[in-house]
Design a protein around this motif. Structure first.
Motif, short mmCIF file in Angstrom:
data_model
loop_
_atom_site.label_atom_id
_atom_site.label_comp_id
_atom_site.label_asym_id
_atom_site.label_seq_id
_atom_site.Cartn_x
_atom_site.Cartn_y
_atom_site.Cartn_z
N GLY A 311 0.92 -1.14 0.10
CA GLY A 311 0.27 0.02 0.02
C GLY A 311 1.03 1.28 -0.07
N ARG A 312 0.20 2.42 0.40
CA ARG A 312 0.83 3.48 0.62
C ARG A 312 2.06 3.61 1.42
N SER A 313 1.96 2.85 2.62
CA SER A 313 2.95 2.98 3.74
C SER A 313 3.10 1.74 4.20
N LYS A 314 2.34 0.56 3.90
CA LYS A 314 2.98 -0.67 4.25
C LYS A 314 2.33 -1.78 3.33
#
Length: 527
Positions: A311-314
């Motif tokens: 995803g965007r961060s993880k």
């Protein structure tokens, strides 16, 4: 479905089923004639009309038995004329717990009751269902314990260098000076030695070597020949597979080798270019996805794949199918459901105490019927006396060495058989300890799953779900959960508070098997 008989004055139609496997002794009360007579006496006293008798000389590990297949076929065609199927004890019916529930349910759906005259159960009473689980599981555990004892004995012999499995081509099973089994080369040994020599010459490939041997009278297949030239037994080594916590190993055999170790290793080097002969391949399983291969797609019914998406961060973990199904579940939701399910089958203290008491009482009753009487110990004493007299006759020169050895072997064989019976008695304590340990683990099976490594988690899942499970319409659906675990769930609920229930007019085991779409500890996925 045919209605059951209305009153006790109407003759009930019964089929008798008697079974004894080839490794069971008639003097234990398991003979076909003894079982049949007891069943006929029971039918006479209880107003049964016997419409058929099926006699089986076959193991009860599965229902793949000739006479039982005939019985099942007859029952399906003539269900309206049959009230009950009777046998002596539940272990005569089966020693496979999971299959037993399915077969019993099949008969119940036909309107036919199955029961054991010496272990009768009224399965319209839910609590008696757990006794059925005990009756069916104890013989299965005994089989497993016996199998483990055989495996343990064979591995012990292998470690001592004595090969006790079926002899490979080139060897026959003989006896050494102590009358213990040992491999001895036979007529095929010369062909096998020739095969190694021809391959080592580097002038022939495997197919050409096999053709030469066949022309000289050696009979084997291509695949079998490939196994022969890889088998270290021919150079005197015994390969022992890994088992439980024991690693694989190679030990020096006490049998006569057919080829030298140097020749054997040279042939291996030619075949695979120096690779290790016993290289193990391990299938790696990602610890993040312990349920991989167990969760099915509700559309195509194939096992779901497992992967992580960035995803965007993880990263996010999913169990998913391929196009055009597009089924996808969050791994976290799937595992939360499974943990809730484990909590549902965890055995509380009261149920654990009750179940173990039932098992222990069953063993006490069984040990009384199989107890070794005074006659057993008298036989042991008589044999010892005869061995002493035999030795005196030999020392005094009244019998020659040949007669002495023959008589000694005969007496020692009988003596060992009697001692084996004593060992079987002590095995019951081991089985009880196995039950106790298993029940203790069920008390916190959810924590056991959480704290286990990936291999142990997958073994645990496989023991609960003989097949697979799936999600459908936001609910977990499966029709095949270990029936004993389901029974434990019902007992847990029953001990929390007994409620009045309507009793069916006929025995029914349908409450022991999950119906599609109805699961314990249900969790919605949120999709």
């Amino acid at each position: 479905m045919r209605q059951p008989y209305k009153n006790r004055y109407i003759m009930k139609q019964a089929i008798l089923y008697v079974r004894v496997s080839t490794d069971e002794q008639a003097d234990k009360g398991f003979s076909l004639r003894d079982q049949e007579q007891k069943l006929k006496n029971y039918c006479k006293l209880n107003n049964y009309d016997i419409i058929g008798v099926y006699r089986e000389d076959y193991s009860a590990k599965t229902f793949n038995r000739p006479e039982f297949k005939k019985l099942m076929q007859y029952a399906k065609k003539n269900a309206t004329t049959i009230d009950e199927i009777l046998f002596i004890k539940w272990d005569r019916f089966s020693r496979n717990t999971t299959e037993s529930y399915n077969v019993i349910k099949t008969f119940n759906d036909l309107g036919i009751i199955v029961n054991a005259i010496e272990q009768p159960l009224d399965l319209s009473i839910p609590e008696q269902g757990i006794m059925l689980a005990v009756y069916l599981s104890i013989p299965e555990v005994e089989n497993q314990r016996r199998s483990l004892n055989v495996i343990s004995g064979m591995r012990r012999a292998f470690k001592e260098g004595r090969y006790v499995a079926s002899p490979p081509k080139g060897y026959d099973m003989g006896r050494d000076n102590h009358k213990k089994p040992i491999l001895k080369p036979n007529e095929d040994a010369k062909h096998i030695q020739k095969a190694f020599e021809l391959i080592a010459s580097k002038h022939y490939n495997q197919k050409e070597v096999l053709d030469i041997l066949r022309k000289n009278g050696f009979k084997t297949s291509k695949s079998a020949f490939a196994r022969i030239i890889r088998n270290s037994l021919y150079c005197g080594d015994i390969y022992i597979k890994a088992f439980k916590d024991e690693q694989e190993m190679i030990v020096e055999g006490i049998h006569e080798p057919i080829v030298s170790k140097a020749l054997f290793q040279e042939v291996q080097s030619i075949i695979d270019g120096g690779k290790k002969q016993f290289k193990l391949k391990h299938k790696k399983i990602n610890p993040i996805f312990p349920l991989k291969d167990f969760v099915l797609c509700p559309n195509c019914h194939n096992p779901l794949l497992a992967s992580s998406s960035k995803g965007r961060s993880k990263y996010y973990d999913y169990y998913h199918c391929v196009k055009p199904c597009n089924t996808r579940y969050k791994a976290q939701d799937v595992e939360l459901w499974f943990q809730d399910f484990l909590q549902g089958i965890s055995l509380n203290k009261n149920a654990q105490t009750l179940l173990f008491k039932m098992i222990k009482d069953k063993f006490k009753l069984q040990s009384k019927t199989q107890a070794l009487g005074p006659n057993h110990y008298k036989k042991l004493s008589d044999i010892n006396e005869r061995l002493e007299k035999l030795q005196d006759l030999f020392i005094d020169g009244k019998i020659d060495s040949n007669d002495y050895q023959k008589a000694k072997i005969r007496y020692e064989t009988t003596f060992n058989e009697l001692k084996d019976k004593e060992k079987q008695q002590t095995n019951q304590n081991e089985i009880l300890n196995t039950y106790r340990n298993g029940l203790n683990k069920l008390e916190s099976i959810d924590n056991l799953f959480i704290n286990s490594d990936i291999d142990r988690k997958r073994k645990l899942i496989g023991s609960i779900f003989p097949k697979k499970f799936q999600f459908e319409k936001n609910e977990v659906r499966t029709a095949d959960v270990n029936p004993i675990l389901l029974k434990i769930t019902s007992v847990n609920k029953g001990l929390q508070g007994n409620k009045k229930r309507d009793k069916s007019k006929k025995n029914d085991l349908s409450h022991l098997v999950l119906k599609a779409g109805i699961e314990p500890a249900l969790r919605r996925t949120g999709f």
